[in-house]
Enzyme design. Structure first.
Site, mmCIF file in Angstrom:
data_model
loop_
_atom_site.group_PDB
_atom_site.id
_atom_site.type_symbol
_atom_site.label_atom_id
_atom_site.label_comp_id
_atom_site.label_asym_id
_atom_site.label_seq_id
_atom_site.Cartn_x
_atom_site.Cartn_y
_atom_site.Cartn_z
ATOM 1 N N GLY A 43 10.065 -13.792 -15.418
ATOM 2 C CA GLY A 43 10.243 -13.637 -14.096
ATOM 3 C C GLY A 43 10.227 -11.736 -13.566
ATOM 4 O O GLY A 43 10.809 -11.539 -13.980
ATOM 5 N N GLN A 78 12.693 -4.966 -9.187
ATOM 6 C CA GLN A 78 12.804 -4.316 -10.160
ATOM 7 C C GLN A 78 11.689 -2.893 -10.631
ATOM 8 O O GLN A 78 11.641 -2.254 -11.606
ATOM 9 C CB GLN A 78 12.624 -5.559 -11.660
ATOM 10 C CG GLN A 78 13.981 -5.997 -11.783
ATOM 11 C CD GLN A 78 13.168 -7.088 -12.088
ATOM 12 O OE1 GLN A 78 12.662 -8.591 -12.188
ATOM 13 N NE2 GLN A 78 13.816 -7.302 -13.849
ATOM 14 N N CYS A 86 17.327 -9.852 -18.805
ATOM 15 C CA CYS A 86 16.695 -9.576 -17.798
ATOM 16 C C CYS A 86 15.958 -8.391 -17.866
ATOM 17 O O CYS A 86 16.293 -7.449 -18.961
ATOM 18 C CB CYS A 86 17.284 -8.555 -16.564
ATOM 19 S SG CYS A 86 16.539 -8.262 -15.126
ATOM 20 N N LEU A 87 14.341 -8.001 -17.338
ATOM 21 C CA LEU A 87 14.264 -6.819 -18.272
ATOM 22 C C LEU A 87 14.387 -5.232 -17.044
ATOM 23 O O LEU A 87 14.513 -4.181 -18.357
ATOM 24 C CB LEU A 87 12.502 -6.434 -16.844
ATOM 25 C CG LEU A 87 11.307 -8.023 -17.837
ATOM 26 C CD1 LEU A 87 10.709 -7.754 -16.957
ATOM 27 C CD2 LEU A 87 11.092 -7.935 -19.107
ATOM 28 N N HIS A 142 18.208 -16.203 -10.842
ATOM 29 C CA HIS A 142 18.543 -14.597 -11.028
ATOM 30 C C HIS A 142 17.315 -13.717 -10.091
ATOM 31 O O HIS A 142 17.254 -12.740 -9.638
ATOM 32 C CB HIS A 142 18.010 -14.857 -12.571
ATOM 33 C CG HIS A 142 17.632 -13.709 -12.657
ATOM 34 N ND1 HIS A 142 18.244 -13.696 -14.046
ATOM 35 C CD2 HIS A 142 16.937 -12.676 -13.245
ATOM 36 C CE1 HIS A 142 18.313 -12.088 -15.109
ATOM 37 N NE2 HIS A 142 17.279 -11.820 -14.140
ATOM 38 N N GLU A 143 16.064 -14.214 -9.658
ATOM 39 C CA GLU A 143 14.729 -13.569 -9.269
ATOM 40 C C GLU A 143 15.195 -13.519 -7.766
ATOM 41 O O GLU A 143 15.484 -12.399 -7.076
ATOM 42 C CB GLU A 143 13.816 -14.382 -9.721
ATOM 43 C CG GLU A 143 13.151 -14.203 -10.859
ATOM 44 C CD GLU A 143 13.007 -13.067 -11.645
ATOM 45 O OE1 GLU A 143 12.913 -11.470 -11.309
ATOM 46 O OE2 GLU A 143 13.517 -12.909 -13.253
ATOM 47 N N HIS A 192 17.913 -10.391 -7.521
ATOM 48 C CA HIS A 192 16.950 -9.188 -7.799
ATOM 49 C C HIS A 192 16.905 -8.899 -6.213
ATOM 50 O O HIS A 192 17.370 -7.823 -5.667
ATOM 51 C CB HIS A 192 16.297 -9.660 -8.488
ATOM 52 C CG HIS A 192 16.450 -8.956 -9.666
ATOM 53 N ND1 HIS A 192 17.166 -8.259 -9.775
ATOM 54 C CD2 HIS A 192 16.446 -10.227 -10.853
ATOM 55 C CE1 HIS A 192 17.205 -8.628 -11.863
ATOM 56 N NE2 HIS A 192 16.507 -9.380 -11.861
HETATM 57 ZN ZN LIG Z 1 16.261 -9.622 -13.795
#
Ligand SMILES: [Zn+2]
Length: 171
Positions: A46, A51, A93-94, A135-136, A139
């Protein structure tokens, strides 16, 4: 097509609220394509626009098992309309490299939003996909999963981060 840079904690853009999308235009389609490329290349399941430094309410995700092939999904202006149950998941998470932690989430959610053509879309998600979507969407509200863990665990991560920074600068 090029990959976008993924911003990592503590980059301020990750703390910002993304704006609702008003125009689904060519520019947005390009952002969506690049976000998908960036997500698959990372690899991740995701990615939220924050991000990659874009403050628009757009998420891309693909929670399907690898052996089933790619199933890119897009949600514009996503909103959780119903949530129930609870689940603990070891999240990563990236934007928070080299760290995972267990987070409490709802186990079942219902999300609505728009697809990439602006058509209203509603979907139900459970388990991994429910976790991924929460989670997304977090963000887009400037919330990282490390904001949802204990202060102690967060402190551990910050310590680790400092060490990694030191390692880099001494090279
Ligand atoms: Zn994330």
């Amino acid at each position: 097509m090029s990959h976008m840079k993924i911003f990592t904690y503590p980059e301020p853009v990750l703390k910002k609220n993304a704006e609702p999308v008003k125009n689904i235009d060519e520019e947005l389609q390009e952002i969506i394509d690049q976000m998908l490329e960036t997500m698959y290349a990372a690899p991740g399941i995701g990615l939220a626009a924050n991000q990659v430094g874009v403050l628009k309410r757009v998420i891309v995700f693909d929670g399907s098992p690898r052996e089933e092939g790619a199933n890119p999904q897009i949600l514009i202006n996503p909103e959780i309309v119903a949530a129930e149950g609870s689940i603990k998941w070891d999240e990563a998470c990236l934007s928070v490299p080299d760290f995972t932690a267990e987070v409490n989430r709802n186990a079942n959610i219902q999300v609505k939003g728009l697809d990439r053509n602006g058509k209203p879309l509603e979907l139900e998600a459970k388990d991994l996909l429910a976790v991924c979507l929460q989670h997304e969407i977090d963000h887009l509200d400037g919330i990282l999963f490390i904001d949802r863990i204990s202060r102690l665990k967060r402190a551990l991560y910050k310590k680790k981060l400092k060490k990694m920074e030191k390692g880099k600068s001494s090279k």
